[in-house]
Design a protein around this motif. Sequence first.
Motif, PDB file in Angstrom:
ATOM      1  N   PRO A 209       0.682  -1.303  -0.054  1.00 24.08           N
ATOM      2  CA  PRO A 209       0.075  -0.068  -0.013  1.00 24.08           C
ATOM      3  C   PRO A 209       0.816   1.234   0.030  1.00 24.08           C
ATOM      4  CG  PRO A 209       0.005  -0.985   2.206  1.00 24.08           C
ATOM      5  CD  PRO A 209       0.940  -1.914   1.329  1.00 24.08           C
ATOM      6  N   ASN A 210       0.333   2.385  -0.797  1.00 24.16           N
ATOM      7  CA  ASN A 210       1.030   3.475  -0.578  1.00 24.16           C
ATOM      8  C   ASN A 210       0.225   4.679   0.106  1.00 24.16           C
ATOM      9  OD1 ASN A 210       3.386   3.833  -2.780  1.00 24.16           O
ATOM     10  ND2 ASN A 210       1.651   2.397  -3.537  1.00 24.16           N
ATOM     11  N   ILE A 211       0.804   5.243   1.095  1.00 25.14           N
ATOM     12  CA  ILE A 211      -0.423   6.050   1.931  1.00 25.14           C
ATOM     13  C   ILE A 211       0.281   7.440   2.199  1.00 25.14           C
ATOM     14  CG2 ILE A 211      -1.097   6.065   4.492  1.00 25.14           C
ATOM     15  CD1 ILE A 211      -0.158   2.900   4.175  1.00 25.14           C
ATOM     16  N   SER A 212      -0.860   8.211   2.157  1.00 22.93           N
ATOM     17  CA  SER A 212      -0.462   9.601   2.482  1.00 22.93           C
ATOM     18  C   SER A 212      -1.523  10.236   3.171  1.00 22.93           C
ATOM     19  CB  SER A 212       0.049  10.812   1.290  1.00 22.93           C
ATOM     20  OG  SER A 212      -1.096  10.792   0.451  1.00 22.93           O
ATOM     21  N   VAL A 213      -1.353  11.339   3.803  1.00 24.44           N
ATOM     22  CA  VAL A 213      -2.404  11.950   4.545  1.00 24.44           C
ATOM     23  C   VAL A 213      -2.722  13.402   4.392  1.00 24.44           C
ATOM     24  CG1 VAL A 213      -3.259  12.464   6.801  1.00 24.44           C
ATOM     25  CG2 VAL A 213      -2.072  10.286   6.555  1.00 24.44           C
ATOM     26  N   ARG A 214      -3.695  14.059   4.275  1.00 21.26           N
ATOM     27  CA  ARG A 214      -4.384  15.429   3.809  1.00 21.26           C
ATOM     28  C   ARG A 214      -4.578  16.134   4.919  1.00 21.26           C
ATOM     29  NH1 ARG A 214      -8.359  16.271  -0.305  1.00 21.26           N
ATOM     30  NH2 ARG A 214      -9.345  14.567   0.169  1.00 21.26           N
ATOM     31  N   LYS A 215      -4.048  17.243   5.077  1.00 22.38           N
ATOM     32  CA  LYS A 215      -4.295  18.163   6.168  1.00 22.38           C
ATOM     33  C   LYS A 215      -5.828  18.551   6.079  1.00 22.38           C
ATOM     34  CE  LYS A 215      -0.350  20.375   5.833  1.00 22.38           C
ATOM     35  NZ  LYS A 215       0.682  21.318   6.385  1.00 22.38           N
ATOM     36  N   PRO A 216      -6.437  19.299   7.469  1.00 22.69           N
ATOM     37  CA  PRO A 216      -7.748  19.634   7.171  1.00 22.69           C
ATOM     38  C   PRO A 216      -7.897  20.791   6.100  1.00 22.69           C
ATOM     39  CG  PRO A 216      -7.223  19.221   9.465  1.00 22.69           C
ATOM     40  CD  PRO A 216      -5.947  19.158   8.557  1.00 22.69           C
ATOM     41  N   GLY A 217      -8.875  20.714   5.188  1.00 21.38           N
ATOM     42  CA  GLY A 217      -8.923  21.580   4.215  1.00 21.38           C
ATOM     43  C   GLY A 217      -7.964  21.619   3.128  1.00 21.38           C
ATOM     44  N   GLN A 218      -7.199  20.593   2.976  1.00 20.88           N
ATOM     45  CA  GLN A 218      -6.349  20.542   2.005  1.00 20.88           C
ATOM     46  C   GLN A 218      -7.209  19.987   0.789  1.00 20.88           C
ATOM     47  OE1 GLN A 218      -2.585  18.376   2.736  1.00 20.88           O
ATOM     48  NE2 GLN A 218      -2.137  17.651   0.606  1.00 20.88           N
ATOM     49  N   LEU A 219      -6.864  20.523  -0.579  1.00 18.50           N
ATOM     50  CA  LEU A 219      -7.621  20.029  -1.522  1.00 18.50           C
ATOM     51  C   LEU A 219      -6.853  18.963  -2.374  1.00 18.50           C
ATOM     52  CD1 LEU A 219     -10.368  20.867  -3.044  1.00 18.50           C
ATOM     53  CD2 LEU A 219      -8.813  22.348  -4.445  1.00 18.50           C
ATOM     54  N   GLU A 220      -5.329  19.080  -2.789  1.00 23.28           N
ATOM     55  CA  GLU A 220      -4.666  18.340  -3.656  1.00 23.28           C
ATOM     56  C   GLU A 220      -4.153  17.225  -2.876  1.00 23.28           C
ATOM     57  OE1 GLU A 220      -2.083  21.461  -2.008  1.00 23.28           O
ATOM     58  OE2 GLU A 220      -4.214  21.147  -2.387  1.00 23.28           O
ATOM     59  N   LEU A 221      -3.739  16.266  -3.887  1.00 26.84           N
ATOM     60  CA  LEU A 221      -3.005  14.998  -3.166  1.00 26.84           C
ATOM     61  C   LEU A 221      -1.657  15.564  -2.430  1.00 26.84           C
ATOM     62  CD1 LEU A 221      -3.317  12.620  -5.928  1.00 26.84           C
ATOM     63  CD2 LEU A 221      -4.334  12.437  -3.683  1.00 26.84           C
ATOM     64  N   PRO A 222      -1.221  14.903  -1.027  1.00 26.66           N
ATOM     65  CA  PRO A 222       0.095  15.239  -0.775  1.00 26.66           C
ATOM     66  C   PRO A 222       1.065  15.103  -1.705  1.00 26.66           C
ATOM     67  CG  PRO A 222      -1.465  13.861   0.707  1.00 26.66           C
ATOM     68  CD  PRO A 222      -2.203  13.893  -0.542  1.00 26.66           C
ATOM     69  N   ALA A 223       2.097  15.882  -1.683  1.00 29.21           N
ATOM     70  CA  ALA A 223       3.240  15.815  -2.497  1.00 29.21           C
ATOM     71  C   ALA A 223       4.336  14.532  -2.184  1.00 29.21           C
ATOM     72  CB  ALA A 223       3.876  17.039  -2.417  1.00 29.21           C
ATOM     73  N   TYR A 224       3.971  14.036  -0.921  1.00 29.63           N
ATOM     74  CA  TYR A 224       4.955  12.761  -0.661  1.00 29.63           C
ATOM     75  C   TYR A 224       3.918  11.413  -0.783  1.00 29.63           C
ATOM     76  CZ  TYR A 224       2.270  12.549   3.713  1.00 29.63           C
ATOM     77  OH  TYR A 224       1.372  12.208   4.861  1.00 29.63           O
ATOM     78  N   LYS A 225       4.509  10.218  -0.668  1.00 30.40           N
ATOM     79  CA  LYS A 225       3.717   9.099  -0.348  1.00 30.40           C
ATOM     80  C   LYS A 225       4.900   7.887   0.359  1.00 30.40           C
ATOM     81  CE  LYS A 225       3.613   7.447  -5.000  1.00 30.40           C
ATOM     82  NZ  LYS A 225       4.744   7.080  -5.107  1.00 30.40           N
ATOM     83  N   VAL A 226       4.113   7.040   1.312  1.00 30.66           N
ATOM     84  CA  VAL A 226       4.897   6.112   2.009  1.00 30.66           C
ATOM     85  C   VAL A 226       4.478   4.854   1.468  1.00 30.66           C
ATOM     86  CG1 VAL A 226       5.485   5.081   4.333  1.00 30.66           C
ATOM     87  CG2 VAL A 226       5.386   7.410   3.885  1.00 30.66           C
ATOM     88  N   GLU A 227       5.233   4.009   1.113  1.00 30.90           N
ATOM     89  CA  GLU A 227       5.100   2.696   0.568  1.00 30.90           C
ATOM     90  C   GLU A 227       5.502   1.714   1.791  1.00 30.90           C
ATOM     91  OE1 GLU A 227       6.709   1.623  -3.326  1.00 30.90           O
ATOM     92  OE2 GLU A 227       6.531  -0.419  -2.918  1.00 30.90           O
ATOM     93  N   VAL A 228       4.685   0.842   1.971  1.00 37.37           N
ATOM     94  CA  VAL A 228       4.751  -0.147   3.054  1.00 37.37           C
ATOM     95  C   VAL A 228       4.950  -1.569   2.387  1.00 37.37           C
ATOM     96  CG1 VAL A 228       3.793  -1.296   5.310  1.00 37.37           C
ATOM     97  CG2 VAL A 228       3.468   1.192   4.664  1.00 37.37           C
ATOM     98  N   LYS A 229       5.858  -2.247   3.015  1.00 37.30           N
ATOM     99  CA  LYS A 229       6.291  -3.621   2.442  1.00 37.30           C
ATOM    100  C   LYS A 229       5.999  -4.583   3.480  1.00 37.30           C
ATOM    101  CE  LYS A 229       9.552  -2.284  -1.150  1.00 37.30           C
ATOM    102  NZ  LYS A 229       8.435  -2.820  -2.528  1.00 37.30           N
TER     103      LYS A 229
END
Length: 500
Positions: A209-229
């Motif tokens: 899975p690739n996971i990121s989190v948006r902040k309250p009110g954030q419209l766009e996708l986060p610029a980072y993501k974390v992949e879990v193996k």
Amino acid sequence: MAENLKPSSGYAPVIGLEIHVQLKTKSKMFCDSPNNPDETAPNKNICEICTGQPGTLPVANREAVRLAVIVGQALNCRIEEYSKFDRKNYFYPDLPKGYQISQYDRPIAQNGYLDIEVPGENGGSASKRIRIRRAHLEEDAGKNIHPEGADYSLVDFNRAGTPLLEIVTEPDIASAKEAKIFLQELRNIIRYIGAGSADMEKGTMRLEPNISVRKPGQLELPAYKVEVKNINSFRFAESAIEYEIARQAEILKEGGMPKQVTMGWNEKAGQTMEQREKEEANDYRYFPEPDLPILHFSKEYLEEALASIPELPAQKRARFKREYGLPDADIRNLTEWKELTEFFEEAISELDELAGKALPLKFAKMAANWCLQDFSALLNAAKINPLESKVTPHNFAELIKLIEQSKISATAGKQVLAKMFELGGEPSRIMEDLGLAQVSDAAVIEQAINKVVSENAKAVADYKAGLQKSFGFLVGMAMKELKGKGNPQVVNDLLKKKLE
Ligand code: ADP
Ligand code: MG
């Protein structure tokens, strides 16, 4: 990118999945070594090609390509006329060629979707579309083994060169729960098609899975993501995703920015741990595989593939609801287990014959209950699937009919099923052999009732004075007199009459 992103309310997870499914073919992706995920003897299923000897040439496995196409079609993907293989270069001891044959810019399948049922408002459910970015074919690597305490490592190449289908979703998934529902639905589709065993515990389905989190009110996708193996069960998938969401939200709340990294799930510690900074695609120096021809799919080939797709889980669920009116939970539980569904359907068609004309819905309900409860319990205890058991759909249907016609009680039915499971055989025979036939004969039951009434004058008086409980007691006594084999309905009716 995710469709119609609304500003997030609160810290909102964004999840995209990369899933590897080992395809069920006789031989490996590019050679004729056996493809057997159950082989335990190391380096048994290998040859010059899958161990990367110089001067050998790969040949694409026709069946692996066909399975990739139909899984792609089942996921509503576009299958382009041409597809090709590419080399993905990297060094690892379990990859003797120094590159993996994969697909880069011409994957077999692209731009599809899978609709899943997610929990909706007011306890109901809602349909949610998860877009599939692509599905491509590639070969698996071998396995490095690090014996405990040893100062050396071993390599087992049995898995090297086995066919994998990598399925990549768009980041449309919004919770660990949704990820799990998506994975279960995908697993069932793979199994219904017969493309693989898709078993996370056995490693024939693997998830990153690739996971990121948006902040309250954030419209766009986060610029980072974390992949879990390193996720090898559905439970770990849920825990790992939930852990990551909480970890990242914490960093964001403190005003920080999570790093773009690859994490590994550590089940013992119950947390993810950083593994490495992620490579960029150009680190792999992808280039077209010169030893394999371009794949060309004719219109006829694609039509034939599409026509060969069996009824898929979602269609089956809808049909079970329409035809048998079963409760949603039962339908879901039945269709989760492909072989049990097949057994159920065969039993239903046997019941259809036994019932003569239109099958009463009540039969379907009973058959579903017995499949999901007693039969499933026996199967799980013996660790086998329904098609391997000694209980045939025909005999199972006979048993349901005996119970429905009150020739045997439900309790006795359980004993008969257990015997059928152990030794096989006809339920009516077993019922006779075990002396479990239900007594419905009014004369026999009346005799027992007369005895109970004359021996329990106080309970009779209590009942007549309005104490309902005494009726139950008297039924119990009569049943005891009949050694538990009295037809409960007949015993009730005759006792009531007697006490009037
Ligand atoms: P990469 O090129 O690094 O492999 P991709 O854009 O190809 O990244 O996406 C890989 C996976 O990550 C896909 O499943 C995609 O849905 C998912 N993904 C992309 N962006 C995000 C994000 N911001 N948060 C979570 N997952 C994401
Ligand atoms: Mg890959």
